[in-house]
Scaffold this active site. Sequence first.
Site, mmCIF file in Angstrom:
data_model
loop_
_atom_site.group_PDB
_atom_site.id
_atom_site.type_symbol
_atom_site.label_atom_id
_atom_site.label_comp_id
_atom_site.label_asym_id
_atom_site.label_seq_id
_atom_site.Cartn_x
_atom_site.Cartn_y
_atom_site.Cartn_z
ATOM 1 C CB SER A 1 -3.594 -1.022 7.837
ATOM 2 O OG SER A 1 -3.934 -1.280 9.176
ATOM 3 C CG ASN A 2 2.302 -0.102 8.563
ATOM 4 O OD1 ASN A 2 3.223 0.640 8.873
ATOM 5 N ND2 ASN A 2 2.141 -0.548 7.325
ATOM 6 C CB SER B 1 3.877 -0.012 2.441
ATOM 7 O OG SER B 1 2.979 0.844 3.110
ATOM 8 C CD GLU C 1 -3.315 -8.751 7.301
ATOM 9 O OE1 GLU C 1 -2.581 -7.769 7.168
ATOM 10 O OE2 GLU C 1 -3.406 -9.401 8.363
ATOM 11 C CB THR D 1 -0.272 -8.495 10.127
ATOM 12 O OG1 THR D 1 -0.560 -7.768 8.934
ATOM 13 C CG2 THR D 1 -0.417 -9.987 9.887
ATOM 14 C CG HIS E 1 -2.070 -6.155 1.532
ATOM 15 N ND1 HIS E 1 -1.758 -5.497 0.375
ATOM 16 C CD2 HIS E 1 -1.592 -5.406 2.537
ATOM 17 C CE1 HIS E 1 -1.138 -4.373 0.673
ATOM 18 N NE2 HIS E 1 -1.011 -4.291 1.973
ATOM 19 C CG HIS F 1 -6.680 -3.871 5.224
ATOM 20 N ND1 HIS F 1 -5.858 -4.942 4.946
ATOM 21 C CD2 HIS F 1 -5.884 -2.779 5.199
ATOM 22 C CE1 HIS F 1 -4.615 -4.502 4.777
ATOM 23 N NE2 HIS F 1 -4.616 -3.190 4.928
ATOM 24 C CG HIS G 1 -2.112 -0.943 1.006
ATOM 25 N ND1 HIS G 1 -2.832 -1.483 2.045
ATOM 26 C CD2 HIS G 1 -2.684 -1.433 -0.129
ATOM 27 C CE1 HIS G 1 -3.799 -2.261 1.554
ATOM 28 N NE2 HIS G 1 -3.717 -2.252 0.246
HETATM 29 FE FE1 SF4 Z 1 4.452 -8.555 6.680
HETATM 30 FE FE2 SF4 Z 1 4.096 -6.992 8.810
HETATM 31 FE FE3 SF4 Z 1 5.342 -6.052 6.698
HETATM 32 FE FE4 SF4 Z 1 2.709 -6.533 6.580
HETATM 33 S S1 SF4 Z 1 3.752 -4.998 7.853
HETATM 34 S S2 SF4 Z 1 4.224 -7.036 5.033
HETATM 35 S S3 SF4 Z 1 2.592 -8.368 7.883
HETATM 36 S S4 SF4 Z 1 6.062 -7.740 8.018
#
Ligand code: SF4
Length: 323
Positions: free
Chosen positions: A238-239, A281, A141, A179, A89, A139, A56
């Site tokens: 998301s992260n 990402s 994932e 995750t 994902h 999402h 993403h």
């Molecule tokens: Fe894998 Fe975590 Fe990276 Fe997503 S954020 S690609 S689950 S290591």
Amino acid sequence: MIDPHHPEWQAVAASRTVLLAAPRSFCAGVERAIDIVEQLLHLRTTPVYVRKQIVHNTHVVADLETRGAVFVDELDEVPDGATVVFSAHGVSPAVREEAARRDMEVVDATCPLVAKVHAEARRFAGRGDTVVLIGHAGHEEVEGTLGEAPSRTVLVQNAAEVAHLDLPDPRRVSYLTQTTLAVDETVDVIEALQARFPHARGPGSDDICYATTNRQNALAAITDESDLVLVVGSANSSNSVRLVERADRGGTPAHLIEDAGELRAEWFTGVRTIGITAGASAPPGLVDDVLAALALLGPITVSERETARETIQFTLPPSVKPA
Ligand code: SF4
């Protein structure tokens, strides 16, 4: 974009301190996914299709597109027999089945840590449990994980939704998580779940991945000292969004930016210390660009705060491993 000659930017010119959170930017799963597409572009003379954004991030996708990758939303845009990459994902079994039925060459860039959650979903559903998946609706994932056992899996997005769960057998319940969730908020959801379903069983090890956890901890370590937090990442990451929320919860104004071009003069009034991080990402070069842009406003002193060292690497699938 910072224009040091424009009056609105001149009004916020000052010397500043920048606290760089570490770890930040690419994780092992993202590096592997990008490597897979790059290797295929090198190895194949036929088009390389990628289902969904490989990771993403707008810049990563645009770069790979320029180099020949063809991004599609669904497999119906891919010809029978073509090469297709599944994104980091993950995908549901239904997508795998369609690719097999249509004789596609599949190269799977699903992060191994997402694949772990899929395997747990199959195992938990296979032993007869209802699987409660904690995650965000829509999402990619989550869509993929839900597809492993759709009739036995329910999604909850927060602790409040746990109260409304109506499960067939309250003694046969397992839970999993996306995750890339906020670690602290997920603890609340799991506690609510265990309070309502005391027999609920979780995964053997956390589903929230090391990269998500490390980036949240690293940001937490600089948030209090910062007057402003900048998170480099895309809006659908998301992260990255969780990092912005984490800083906000800590009481520090935070903004998600694709790149240095999205910096706004009004954010910098009275700001002397800027905390910077980037989602898993987001390419590291984008952070360098932000630092270079900030230096146009006056001298910056950059201090990196490392809270963990990441050494994890994931191997490439055999079909794209360099000889
Ligand atoms: Fe894998 Fe975590 Fe990276 Fe997503 S954020 S690609 S689950 S290591």
